[in-house]
Scaffold this motif. Structure first.
Motif, PDB file in Angstrom:
ATOM      1  N   ALA A   1       0.943  -1.244   0.034  1.00  0.00           N
ATOM      2  CA  ALA A   1      -0.025   0.070   0.014  1.00  0.00           C
ATOM      3  C   ALA A   1       0.890   1.240   0.130  1.00  0.00           C
ATOM      4  CB  ALA A   1      -1.065   0.074   1.193  1.00  0.00           C
ATOM      5  N   ARG A   2       1.976   1.419   0.820  1.00  0.00           N
ATOM      6  CA  ARG A   2       2.671   2.513   0.978  1.00  0.00           C
ATOM      7  C   ARG A   2       3.403   2.457  -0.563  1.00  0.00           C
ATOM      8  NH1 ARG A   2       3.857   0.590   6.020  1.00  0.00           N
ATOM      9  NH2 ARG A   2       5.765  -0.571   5.346  1.00  0.00           N
TER      10      ARG A   2
ATOM     11  N   VAL B   1       1.101   4.429  -2.865  1.00  0.00           N
ATOM     12  CA  VAL B   1       0.886   5.477  -2.403  1.00  0.00           C
ATOM     13  C   VAL B   1       2.267   6.389  -3.184  1.00  0.00           C
ATOM     14  CG1 VAL B   1       0.919   7.297  -0.550  1.00  0.00           C
ATOM     15  CG2 VAL B   1      -0.652   5.409  -0.594  1.00  0.00           C
ATOM     16  N   TYR B   2       3.221   6.017  -2.884  1.00  0.00           N
ATOM     17  CA  TYR B   2       4.501   6.649  -3.423  1.00  0.00           C
ATOM     18  C   TYR B   2       4.499   6.816  -4.807  1.00  0.00           C
ATOM     19  CZ  TYR B   2       6.818   5.800   1.258  1.00  0.00           C
ATOM     20  OH  TYR B   2       6.907   5.739   2.773  1.00  0.00           O
TER      21      TYR B   2
ATOM     22  N   ALA C   1       1.900   6.760  -6.838  1.00  0.00           N
ATOM     23  CA  ALA C   1       0.725   7.752  -7.132  1.00  0.00           C
ATOM     24  C   ALA C   1       1.140   8.885  -6.854  1.00  0.00           C
ATOM     25  CB  ALA C   1      -0.546   7.256  -6.387  1.00  0.00           C
ATOM     26  N   GLU C   2       1.749   9.379  -5.800  1.00  0.00           N
ATOM     27  CA  GLU C   2       2.230  10.607  -5.438  1.00  0.00           C
ATOM     28  C   GLU C   2       3.165  11.049  -6.746  1.00  0.00           C
ATOM     29  OE1 GLU C   2       3.840  10.414  -1.633  1.00  0.00           O
ATOM     30  OE2 GLU C   2       1.942  10.640  -0.587  1.00  0.00           O
TER      31      GLU C   2
END
Length: 128
Positions: A63-64, A67-68, A70-71
């Motif tokens: 998940a992390r 997120v990274y 996507a950012e």
């Protein structure tokens, strides 16, 4: 209508400074993501990577990572828009809607200096 008919020199200078500052921030953020990725790959290659752990740990790490990524994707897209705005400043078309040629509007540019479209054209583009 050109940007010179719409924006004053001081407004253009302020918006350019804001765009340049945001460009530098985005480059730093993307560099940090790249460094994290390189560090993780190097740790894996050396065999120093953290053990996989429990399924919950693995899911949290995945998940992390998502997120990274996507950012980083969002930051890259914004960087492209900021660089395009700086190019428009250079060629004199900054402040004109790239779709209809009408003024983007000072309030919109102050809120989002990289805006390429007037609010009407942006709304239409988002509806498509």
């Amino acid at each position: 209508m050109t940007t010179f008919d719409v924006l004053t020199d001081a407004q253009r200078a302020d918006l350019r400074a804001r765009l340049e500052e945001r460009k530098e921030q985005l480059l730093q953020e993307l560099g940090a993501v790249q460094q994290r990725t390189l560090d993780a790959a190097a740790a894996t290659a050396r065999g120093d990577a953290e053990p996989a752990g429990s399924p919950r740990d693995q899911a949290n790490q995945m998940a992390r990572t998502m997120v990274y990524e996507a950012e980083a994707g969002r930051d890259h897209a914004e960087l492209v828009a900021v660089r395009a705005a700086l190019e428009r400043l250079g060629d004199g078309s900054y402040g004109e809607c790239t779709d209809c040629g009408q003024p983007v509007g000072l309030a919109r540019l102050q809120a989002q200096p990289q805006a390429a479209r007037c609010i009407v054209c942006q709304t239409l583009a988002e509806q498509r």
